[in-house]
Design a protein around this motif. Structure first.
Motif, PDB file in Angstrom:
ATOM      1  N   HIS A  78       0.845  -1.200   0.000  1.00 19.30           N
ATOM      2  CA  HIS A  78       0.000   0.000   0.000  1.00 19.30           C
ATOM      3  C   HIS A  78       0.882   1.253   0.000  1.00 19.30           C
ATOM      4  O   HIS A  78       0.622   2.205  -0.732  1.00 19.30           O
ATOM      5  N   ALA A  79       1.917   1.230   0.834  1.00 21.37           N
ATOM      6  CA  ALA A  79       2.817   2.385   0.920  1.00 21.37           C
ATOM      7  C   ALA A  79       3.506   2.657  -0.417  1.00 21.37           C
ATOM      8  O   ALA A  79       3.722   3.819  -0.780  1.00 21.37           O
ATOM      9  N   ASP A  80       3.845   1.600  -1.158  1.00 14.19           N
ATOM     10  CA  ASP A  80       4.447   1.778  -2.488  1.00 14.19           C
ATOM     11  C   ASP A  80       3.522   2.615  -3.376  1.00 14.19           C
ATOM     12  O   ASP A  80       3.954   3.567  -4.029  1.00 14.19           O
ATOM     13  N   LEU A  81       2.237   2.224  -3.403  1.00 15.69           N
ATOM     14  CA  LEU A  81       1.283   2.939  -4.257  1.00 15.69           C
ATOM     15  C   LEU A  81       1.053   4.366  -3.770  1.00 15.69           C
ATOM     16  O   LEU A  81       0.994   5.303  -4.576  1.00 15.69           O
ATOM     17  N   LEU A  82       0.907   4.544  -2.459  1.00 13.99           N
ATOM     18  CA  LEU A  82       0.704   5.885  -1.913  1.00 13.99           C
ATOM     19  C   LEU A  82       1.892   6.782  -2.232  1.00 13.99           C
ATOM     20  O   LEU A  82       1.723   7.926  -2.665  1.00 13.99           O
ATOM     21  N   ARG A  83       3.096   6.277  -2.013  1.00 13.87           N
ATOM     22  CA  ARG A  83       4.298   7.084  -2.252  1.00 13.87           C
ATOM     23  C   ARG A  83       4.414   7.452  -3.732  1.00 13.87           C
ATOM     24  O   ARG A  83       4.724   8.593  -4.082  1.00 13.87           O
ATOM     25  N   GLU A  84       4.155   6.498  -4.620  1.00 21.88           N
ATOM     26  CA  GLU A  84       4.214   6.802  -6.044  1.00 21.88           C
ATOM     27  C   GLU A  84       3.205   7.892  -6.402  1.00 21.88           C
ATOM     28  O   GLU A  84       3.500   8.778  -7.207  1.00 21.88           O
ATOM     29  N   GLY A  85       2.020   7.845  -5.797  1.00 20.91           N
ATOM     30  CA  GLY A  85       1.010   8.861  -6.062  1.00 20.91           C
ATOM     31  C   GLY A  85       1.359  10.219  -5.503  1.00 20.91           C
ATOM     32  O   GLY A  85       0.880  11.243  -5.999  1.00 20.91           O
ATOM     33  N   ILE A  86       2.218  10.251  -4.497  1.00 26.81           N
ATOM     34  CA  ILE A  86       2.605  11.519  -3.866  1.00 26.81           C
ATOM     35  C   ILE A  86       3.702  12.220  -4.658  1.00 26.81           C
ATOM     36  O   ILE A  86       3.591  13.389  -5.006  1.00 26.81           O
ATOM     37  N   ASP A  87       4.790  11.499  -4.921  1.00 27.96           N
ATOM     38  CA  ASP A  87       5.933  12.159  -5.563  1.00 27.96           C
ATOM     39  C   ASP A  87       6.595  11.331  -6.662  1.00 27.96           C
ATOM     40  O   ASP A  87       7.684  11.687  -7.129  1.00 27.96           O
ATOM     41  N   GLY A  88       5.959  10.243  -7.061  1.00 30.79           N
ATOM     42  CA  GLY A  88       6.498   9.431  -8.157  1.00 30.79           C
ATOM     43  C   GLY A  88       7.580   8.454  -7.771  1.00 30.79           C
ATOM     44  O   GLY A  88       8.034   7.681  -8.606  1.00 30.79           O
ATOM     45  N   VAL A  89       7.992   8.442  -6.491  1.00 30.76           N
ATOM     46  CA  VAL A  89       9.040   7.524  -6.048  1.00 30.76           C
ATOM     47  C   VAL A  89       8.478   6.097  -6.034  1.00 30.76           C
ATOM     48  O   VAL A  89       7.397   5.854  -5.487  1.00 30.76           O
ATOM     49  N   THR A  90       9.217   5.191  -6.646  1.00 31.84           N
ATOM     50  CA  THR A  90       8.814   3.781  -6.683  1.00 31.84           C
ATOM     51  C   THR A  90       9.951   2.918  -6.148  1.00 31.84           C
ATOM     52  O   THR A  90      11.114   3.321  -6.156  1.00 31.84           O
ATOM     53  N   GLY A  91       9.581   1.728  -5.713  1.00 29.55           N
ATOM     54  CA  GLY A  91      10.581   0.779  -5.214  1.00 29.55           C
ATOM     55  C   GLY A  91      11.280   1.261  -3.972  1.00 29.55           C
ATOM     56  O   GLY A  91      11.107   2.376  -3.525  1.00 29.55           O
ATOM     57  N   VAL A  92      12.021   0.397  -3.400  1.00 26.67           N
ATOM     58  CA  VAL A  92      12.895   0.721  -2.268  1.00 26.67           C
ATOM     59  C   VAL A  92      13.925  -0.375  -2.233  1.00 26.67           C
ATOM     60  O   VAL A  92      13.635  -1.540  -2.345  1.00 26.67           O
TER      61      VAL A  92
END
Length: 175
Positions: A161-175
């Motif tokens: 869920h955090a992956d999708l939320l983060r991508e929606g916030i600033d485009g950052v994907t993966g970790v």
């Protein structure tokens, strides 16, 4: 111990059961911290994947409650109130006065409490379930092993869920 390029400790590929379980749990915990790092207060409160109302701040608060439930309430049979109050027992609700710094401090305190409570206990040590959950699980108790596996899957699911939320916030994907 092998470190990922981002600094997370990768679980050992050849270890005993406990080290493997604890290694994967720590990896998932570190992943959560990375997913919420470097954002401002507005961003961590943003429900960036409509129609969901889920936020990164709410996820951290929820996982604080998860840690408290499975270590203190279930494993140690303690009666403790919800971290974020009786009106917010799952932790998802946000409070304007509480930001990510406080939420992460609460989360870290619950993680440490869990480590202390479970440290050295045999993996077969039982913890008691409340009646409602026992009805779902089919037993009044679960082992520490079960708790660790459940926490790994709980973090893995919410890190997705955090992956999708983060991508929606600033485009950052993966970790």
């Amino acid at each position: 111990m092998t470190l990922m390029p981002d600094g997370r400790a990768f679980p050992p590929p050849h270890a005993d059961e406990r080290a493997t379980l604890e290694g994967w749990l720590e990896f998932q915990r570190a992943t959560l911290v990375q997913k919420v790092s470097g954002l401002d207060d507005r961003q961590v409160r943003l429900a960036s994947v409509p129609p969901s109302t889920l936020t990164l701040l709410g996820l951290v608060q929820h996982l604080t409650e998860v840690e408290r439930t499975w270590y203190q309430r279930v494993f140690a049979s303690r009666t403790v109130p919800p971290v974020y109050g009786p009106e917010n027992p799952d932790g998802y609700g946000l409070d304007e006065a509480r930001g990510m710094t406080e939420a992460l401090a609460n989360w870290r305190a619950e993680v440490e409490r869990g480590r202390e409570l479970a440290g050295g206990a045999p993996l077969d040590t039982p913890g008691s379930l409340e009646r409602r959950i026992a009805g779902i699980v089919g037993s009044d108790t679960v082992s520490l092993r079960w708790v660790l596996v459940h926490l790994i899957e709980e973090y893995a699911r919410h890190n997705g869920h955090a992956d999708l939320l983060r991508e929606g916030i600033d485009g950052v994907t993966g970790v």
